[in-house]
Each structure stands twice: as C-alpha cells, then as structure tokens.
Scaffold this motif. Structure first.
Motif, PDB file in Angstrom:
ATOM      1  N   SER A  11      34.790 -86.218 -13.758  1.00 39.97           N
ATOM      2  CA  SER A  11      35.217 -86.492 -15.126  1.00 39.97           C
ATOM      3  C   SER A  11      34.761 -85.325 -15.993  1.00 39.97           C
ATOM      4  CB  SER A  11      34.604 -87.795 -15.637  1.00 39.97           C
ATOM      5  OG  SER A  11      35.020 -88.891 -14.844  1.00 39.97           O
ATOM      6  N   ILE A  12      35.515 -85.048 -17.057  1.00 44.09           N
ATOM      7  CA  ILE A  12      35.250 -83.848 -17.849  1.00 44.09           C
ATOM      8  C   ILE A  12      35.301 -84.174 -19.337  1.00 44.09           C
ATOM      9  CG2 ILE A  12      35.968 -81.472 -18.300  1.00 44.09           C
ATOM     10  CD1 ILE A  12      37.456 -81.581 -15.597  1.00 44.09           C
ATOM     11  N   ALA A  13      34.310 -83.675 -20.074  1.00 40.96           N
ATOM     12  CA  ALA A  13      34.284 -83.779 -21.537  1.00 40.96           C
ATOM     13  C   ALA A  13      34.231 -82.366 -22.103  1.00 40.96           C
ATOM     14  CB  ALA A  13      33.072 -84.587 -21.997  1.00 40.96           C
ATOM     15  N   GLU A  14      35.255 -81.999 -22.863  1.00 45.91           N
ATOM     16  CA  GLU A  14      35.353 -80.619 -23.340  1.00 45.91           C
ATOM     17  C   GLU A  14      35.405 -80.569 -24.862  1.00 45.91           C
ATOM     18  OE1 GLU A  14      37.964 -77.994 -20.963  1.00 45.91           O
ATOM     19  OE2 GLU A  14      38.737 -79.857 -20.090  1.00 45.91           O
ATOM     20  N   SER A  15      34.464 -79.828 -25.422  1.00 42.10           N
ATOM     21  CA  SER A  15      34.519 -79.516 -26.840  1.00 42.10           C
ATOM     22  C   SER A  15      34.987 -78.071 -26.976  1.00 42.10           C
ATOM     23  CB  SER A  15      33.154 -79.719 -27.488  1.00 42.10           C
ATOM     24  OG  SER A  15      33.213 -79.451 -28.865  1.00 42.10           O
ATOM     25  N   LEU A  16      34.150 -77.131 -26.662  1.00 40.22           N
ATOM     26  CA  LEU A  16      34.474 -75.706 -26.759  1.00 40.22           C
ATOM     27  C   LEU A  16      35.751 -75.348 -26.005  1.00 40.22           C
ATOM     28  CD1 LEU A  16      33.571 -72.602 -27.145  1.00 40.22           C
ATOM     29  CD2 LEU A  16      32.576 -72.884 -24.884  1.00 40.22           C
ATOM     30  N   ILE A  50      45.307 -83.664  -7.087  1.00 37.81           N
ATOM     31  CA  ILE A  50      44.020 -83.752  -7.769  1.00 37.81           C
ATOM     32  C   ILE A  50      43.850 -85.097  -8.469  1.00 37.81           C
ATOM     33  CG2 ILE A  50      44.831 -82.779  -9.940  1.00 37.81           C
ATOM     34  CD1 ILE A  50      41.419 -82.115  -8.224  1.00 37.81           C
ATOM     35  N   SER A  51      44.933 -85.854  -8.627  1.00 33.90           N
ATOM     36  CA  SER A  51      44.833 -87.153  -9.311  1.00 33.90           C
ATOM     37  C   SER A  51      43.905 -88.116  -8.593  1.00 33.90           C
ATOM     38  CB  SER A  51      46.223 -87.788  -9.439  1.00 33.90           C
ATOM     39  OG  SER A  51      46.825 -87.947  -8.167  1.00 33.90           O
ATOM     40  N   ASN A  52      43.700 -87.907  -7.298  1.00 34.27           N
ATOM     41  CA  ASN A  52      42.771 -88.759  -6.548  1.00 34.27           C
ATOM     42  C   ASN A  52      41.312 -88.443  -6.868  1.00 34.27           C
ATOM     43  OD1 ASN A  52      44.831 -90.108  -5.134  1.00 34.27           O
ATOM     44  ND2 ASN A  52      44.973 -88.440  -3.661  1.00 34.27           N
ATOM     45  N   SER A  53      41.071 -87.277  -7.448  1.00 33.78           N
ATOM     46  CA  SER A  53      39.701 -86.856  -7.740  1.00 33.78           C
ATOM     47  C   SER A  53      39.400 -86.778  -9.233  1.00 33.78           C
ATOM     48  CB  SER A  53      39.427 -85.483  -7.102  1.00 33.78           C
ATOM     49  OG  SER A  53      39.434 -85.560  -5.698  1.00 33.78           O
ATOM     50  N   LEU A  54      40.359 -86.322 -10.015  1.00 36.58           N
ATOM     51  CA  LEU A  54      40.141 -86.162 -11.448  1.00 36.58           C
ATOM     52  C   LEU A  54      40.355 -87.497 -12.151  1.00 36.58           C
ATOM     53  CD1 LEU A  54      39.589 -84.397 -13.907  1.00 36.58           C
ATOM     54  CD2 LEU A  54      42.031 -83.783 -13.917  1.00 36.58           C
ATOM     55  N   LEU A  55      39.265 -88.125 -12.565  1.00 35.48           N
ATOM     56  CA  LEU A  55      39.357 -89.442 -13.185  1.00 35.48           C
ATOM     57  C   LEU A  55      39.805 -89.364 -14.633  1.00 35.48           C
ATOM     58  CD1 LEU A  55      36.186 -91.220 -11.731  1.00 35.48           C
ATOM     59  CD2 LEU A  55      38.505 -91.079 -10.787  1.00 35.48           C
ATOM     60  N   GLU A  56      39.268 -88.395 -15.388  1.00 36.74           N
ATOM     61  CA  GLU A  56      39.699 -88.240 -16.772  1.00 36.74           C
ATOM     62  C   GLU A  56      39.195 -86.919 -17.332  1.00 36.74           C
ATOM     63  OE1 GLU A  56      38.109 -91.162 -19.405  1.00 36.74           O
ATOM     64  OE2 GLU A  56      36.073 -90.985 -18.654  1.00 36.74           O
ATOM     65  N   GLY A  57      39.922 -86.450 -18.326  1.00 41.72           N
ATOM     66  CA  GLY A  57      39.515 -85.267 -19.069  1.00 41.72           C
ATOM     67  C   GLY A  57      39.604 -85.588 -20.545  1.00 41.72           C
ATOM     68  N   ILE A  58      38.484 -85.474 -21.252  1.00 40.11           N
ATOM     69  CA  ILE A  58      38.413 -85.851 -22.668  1.00 40.11           C
ATOM     70  C   ILE A  58      38.157 -84.600 -23.507  1.00 40.11           C
ATOM     71  CG2 ILE A  58      37.150 -87.181 -24.394  1.00 40.11           C
ATOM     72  CD1 ILE A  58      36.359 -89.100 -22.110  1.00 40.11           C
ATOM     73  N   VAL A  59      39.006 -84.385 -24.514  1.00 42.05           N
ATOM     74  CA  VAL A  59      38.762 -83.325 -25.484  1.00 42.05           C
ATOM     75  C   VAL A  59      38.098 -83.960 -26.700  1.00 42.05           C
ATOM     76  CG1 VAL A  59      39.776 -81.564 -26.959  1.00 42.05           C
ATOM     77  CG2 VAL A  59      40.725 -81.974 -24.679  1.00 42.05           C
ATOM     78  N   CYS A  60      36.814 -83.705 -26.841  1.00 38.57           N
ATOM     79  CA  CYS A  60      36.044 -84.318 -27.944  1.00 38.57           C
ATOM     80  C   CYS A  60      35.575 -83.199 -28.874  1.00 38.57           C
ATOM     81  CB  CYS A  60      34.874 -85.128 -27.399  1.00 38.57           C
ATOM     82  SG  CYS A  60      33.934 -84.276 -26.126  1.00 38.57           S
ATOM     83  N   TYR A  61      36.497 -82.655 -29.619  1.00 32.86           N
ATOM     84  CA  TYR A  61      36.208 -81.488 -30.441  1.00 32.86           C
ATOM     85  C   TYR A  61      35.391 -81.838 -31.675  1.00 32.86           C
ATOM     86  CZ  TYR A  61      37.300 -76.538 -30.870  1.00 32.86           C
ATOM     87  OH  TYR A  61      37.218 -75.171 -30.873  1.00 32.86           O
ATOM     88  N   SER A 106      31.926 -91.339 -12.045  1.00 35.45           N
ATOM     89  CA  SER A 106      32.369 -90.239 -11.188  1.00 35.45           C
ATOM     90  C   SER A 106      31.198 -89.599 -10.449  1.00 35.45           C
ATOM     91  CB  SER A 106      33.082 -89.184 -12.023  1.00 35.45           C
ATOM     92  OG  SER A 106      32.248 -88.715 -13.066  1.00 35.45           O
ATOM     93  N   ASP A 107      31.522 -88.941  -9.327  1.00 32.34           N
ATOM     94  CA  ASP A 107      30.499 -88.214  -8.558  1.00 32.34           C
ATOM     95  C   ASP A 107      30.025 -86.986  -9.320  1.00 32.34           C
ATOM     96  OD1 ASP A 107      30.782 -89.901  -6.242  1.00 32.34           O
ATOM     97  OD2 ASP A 107      32.652 -88.842  -5.794  1.00 32.34           O
ATOM     98  N   PHE A 108      30.963 -86.312  -9.984  1.00 26.14           N
ATOM     99  CA  PHE A 108      30.655 -85.113 -10.754  1.00 26.14           C
ATOM    100  C   PHE A 108      31.148 -85.293 -12.181  1.00 26.14           C
ATOM    101  CE2 PHE A 108      30.684 -83.505  -6.453  1.00 26.14           C
ATOM    102  CZ  PHE A 108      29.696 -82.538  -6.443  1.00 26.14           C
ATOM    103  N   ALA A 109      30.514 -84.551 -13.078  1.00 26.74           N
ATOM    104  CA  ALA A 109      30.999 -84.504 -14.454  1.00 26.74           C
ATOM    105  C   ALA A 109      30.659 -83.136 -15.033  1.00 26.74           C
ATOM    106  CB  ALA A 109      30.389 -85.611 -15.308  1.00 26.74           C
ATOM    107  N   ILE A 110      31.488 -82.710 -15.978  1.00 26.79           N
ATOM    108  CA  ILE A 110      31.279 -81.446 -16.689  1.00 26.79           C
ATOM    109  C   ILE A 110      31.361 -81.735 -18.182  1.00 26.79           C
ATOM    110  CG2 ILE A 110      32.209 -79.151 -17.198  1.00 26.79           C
ATOM    111  CD1 ILE A 110      33.424 -79.127 -14.391  1.00 26.79           C
TER     112      ILE A 110
END
Length: 420
Positions: free
Chosen positions: A281-286, A301-312, A352-356
C-alpha cells in the motif's frame, strides 16, 4: 566497415522532431562490431546532401541515411543517392503494388500521382520491403562503397533494419558481438568508474563503457568472438569480477538497454511483489501518485497493489491516514514523525506486507519553516517493521519527485531480496 549516419530533414534541424534513429542505429551497429565514425544531420537541400555524401565517403565505405523517402518534392534523399553513384531510375512494380495495398487499407480513396515516386528505384539497387509503411528501403553498391536508405519514421526504420539491413550487414563480419547491460543504483558514475577503472583500462575483450542516466548508471559489457557461447563466457567472467567489487549497487543485468529517460526499477519491484505474493500500500504526498503509477505499468500488479493514496493536504493526511494534528503542528508535514504516521496509517488500512509513504519539498521554493528544497522523508513498512529514510535530492521539481520514487522502490527491492 566504417559507417557514417546521415539524418535528413529540415524538421530535425529546427528541433520539431527528436532524432531517435541515430541512437538506435549506433547501438545496433556497435553490436555488430561496426564502427560509426560520424553522425550528420542535413536539411532537405540537394546541394548540401550531395556535399555530405562526398565528405562522408572520404573516410567511410558505408553511409546509412534515414529520412527523405516520401512522395513529396522535398523528399530528395533517393534522388541524391542515385545522382551520387550515377544511376537512373526504373519503376518497381512490386513496390507499387505494396504501396497501393497499404494506402487502400488506410482508407485512401484518391491515390495521387506523386505516390508513384516512392516506387522509383535506382538501377541495380537492392530493394528493401517496408512492412510498416509505404516507402521501400534501398541499398546502392558501387566499388566497395554503399549507401543504405531507410525511412525516417522510427517504427518503419527499426522494422526494416531488423528484417533486412541487419542480415545484410552481418555478412561483412565473421565475428559475433554480444552486449550485456548492467544497471546500478545508489552509486554515481564518477565513484563507480574509480572502483572499476583498472578493469576498464586493461580490457580489450570484453570492452566496458559507462553511461550516466537519470538517477542511475549503466555499464555496457561487449564481447566479441567467433562463437556466441564464447562471448557469453567472456561477459560472465567479467561480470563476476565487477560484482565482487560493486555488486551491492547492481539491480539488473540484461540483454537490452532502454532510453535514458526510463528506468527498470519499477518493473523489478513489481515482479518481486507479484512473484512472491507480497502486497503493498502506498501513501504519497510529495510524489503525488508517481510511485503508484510506476507500479501499475506492470500487468498483474492488481494482486499485489492494494491501494495508492495521494494525501497532498494536511487534512487528507489526518482524515485518511490518521496523522495526528499535533504532529503536523509540532514537526511540520515534511518530517520524520509525519512520514512514520503516514506509513503506519496506510499499512494498517488493509494490512499489507509492505507500505511506502513519501513527504518532502519538491520546490521551487522552501517551506515556511525554512526547510530546504529537496528535503525528503521516505517511510518503508516491511513485515511489521518501520523505517524512515531522510534524503536530500537536487534538481528541479520533477527530478526530485522522480528520484524520491525510485529511491522508495529501491528500498523495497533490497528488503525483499534480503528476505528471500
């Protein structure tokens, strides 16, 4: 064989079109062991093109020309090449049939007379069929000299080179040439050269060449031999030596290079996630969705990428990820503390197993607290462990966002490989 590459087209000189043909041809010719001694660009001008040919053959035996094979009056390449070797033209019926077929398939109901120009071939020339367009390619040979004419559109040119020109040129060399491309991340070109300079200086076969790319360094290893198996052996032996010195920076070894604006890091990480059934899962500001976008280029990749959030905005960080308002007030949005809270918030949403998580200042101005442009915090969550990396990147706004994305993906790559 000594080759000069000539690109024809006033639009190239004006900068209206980026010339990618010469880069492709230079690479392909190098793989065949054929040296390119000069690259020239000339406009649609008969006198200048004839002078270019005259100059080229003072030092070379082969000239490869791209462009200027169209049906209009300013397409003069074929005429100049024929004039240079003193050839007349004849009408090539097969080429005309193919031109008509392609124009008809494209929905052309009116075929103008000037289309026949593309079917005119210099006497004694070798005709190269165009499977992607209308203009056939041409090879004119004269006293151990040759002019190879290829269409200007890159798709047509590459297809014709691969299917017709490459087999033609291979007969001029008994040697086999194979290249491997080694991609490095986390080490600059100058430092990498320092670490392997003695190898580069002492090697004649295989040869080594370094290229700086955006955010990474590329090393090309090229070996020559009578047999492909021997080329592969020479490259592997050299690669073993290089890996013993700088192996921690290598993230990919492959047979193909890509353009200088591309990276393979996203493909590597996507494959590692999918093949090992890891989720992220990914949370992106910058980075504003750039990391997520890079990953979704991978099919499956849909089996691995659970969500991507743009939280600017700060509001989004609080409401979507549970970042504490007091953390934002005390440390600021660009801080290790906020990156950590963003990271835990996105990781816990779907387990998720990983997050950024990324937060930083892309510029062009610093923030109100005086934090500098290029200050970035990258949070990585992996199997319950949390880490936040502080980076200072230089460059413009887009480059800082790009380098942050690649740095984050590289951190995930290293953790996966360490745990496999």
């Amino acid at each position: 064989m000594k080759v000069e590459l000539v690109s024809v087209g006033t639009e190239l000189l004006l900068g209206d079109i980026v010339n990618t043909n010469t880069a492709y041809l230079s690479k392909e010719l190098a793989a065949l062991g054929i040296g390119v001694y000069r690259q020239t660009t000339v406009g649609d001008n008969r006198e200048r093109l004839l002078k270019t040919l005259e100059s080229a053959f003072l030092e070379n035996d082969t000239v490869i020309i791209t462009g200027g094979l169209g049906p209009t009056d300013d397409d003069i390449t074929k005429e100049c090449a024929a004039e240079f070797f003193g050839r007349d033209f004849y009408f090539h019926e097969y080429s005309w049939v193919k031109i008509l077929e392609r124009l008809t398939r494209a929905g052309r109901t009116i075929i103008t007379e000037n289309n026949k120009k593309q079917a005119l071939i210099p006497d004694g020339a070798i005709v190269l069929e165009n499977f992607c367009g209308t203009a056939p390619g041409i090879i004119i040979e004269e006293n151990n000299k040759r002019i190879i004419l290829l269409p200007g559109p890159p798709r047509e040119m590459r297809d014709m080179f691969e299917k017709s020109v490459k087999p033609y040129l291979e007969k001029f060399s008994n040697k086999k040439f194979i290249s491997k491309y080694v991609r490095f991340y986390g080490i600059g070109e100058s430092l990498l050269e320092t670490k392997i300079k003695d190898i580069m200086d002492s090697q004649t076969n295989p040869t080594l060449a370094l290229y700086a790319k955006t955010g990474e360094v590329l090393l090309r290893i090229t070996a020559s031999s009578d047999e492909e198996s021997e080329c592969e052996k020479l490259i592997l032996e050299q690669l073993d030596v290089i890996e013993s010195r700088v192996g921690e920076y290598i993230y990919l070894v492959g047979d193909e290079n890509v353009s200088s604006t591309q990276t393979e890091m996203n493909s590597i990480v996507s494959n590692l996630l999918v093949e090992n059934n890891f989720t992220i899962s990914i949370a992106e500001s910058l980075t504003g969705g750039k990391i997520t976008s890079m990953l979704v280029e991978k099919s499956g990749i849909s089996n691995s990428l659970l969500e991507g959030i743009v939280c600017y905005s700060n509001e989004s960080k609080v409401r979507t990820l549970g970042v504490k308002e007091e953390s934002l007030e005390k440390y600021g949005a660009v801080s290790e503390k906020v990156a950590e809270e963003m990271l835990l918030g996105v990781a816990n949403r779907l387990g998720s197993d990983f997050a950024i998580a990324t937060t930083g200042i892309a510029g062009p101005n610093s923030d109100e607290s005086g934090k500098p442009v290029g200050l970035v915090y990258i949070g990585i969550y992996a199997f319950g462990e949390v880490s936040v990396k502080k980076c200072i990147f230089t460059g413009d706004r887009e480059l800082i966002r790009y380098r942050t994305s690649i740095e984050a993906l590289n951190e995930v790559r290293k953790i996966i490989l360490k745990n496999l």
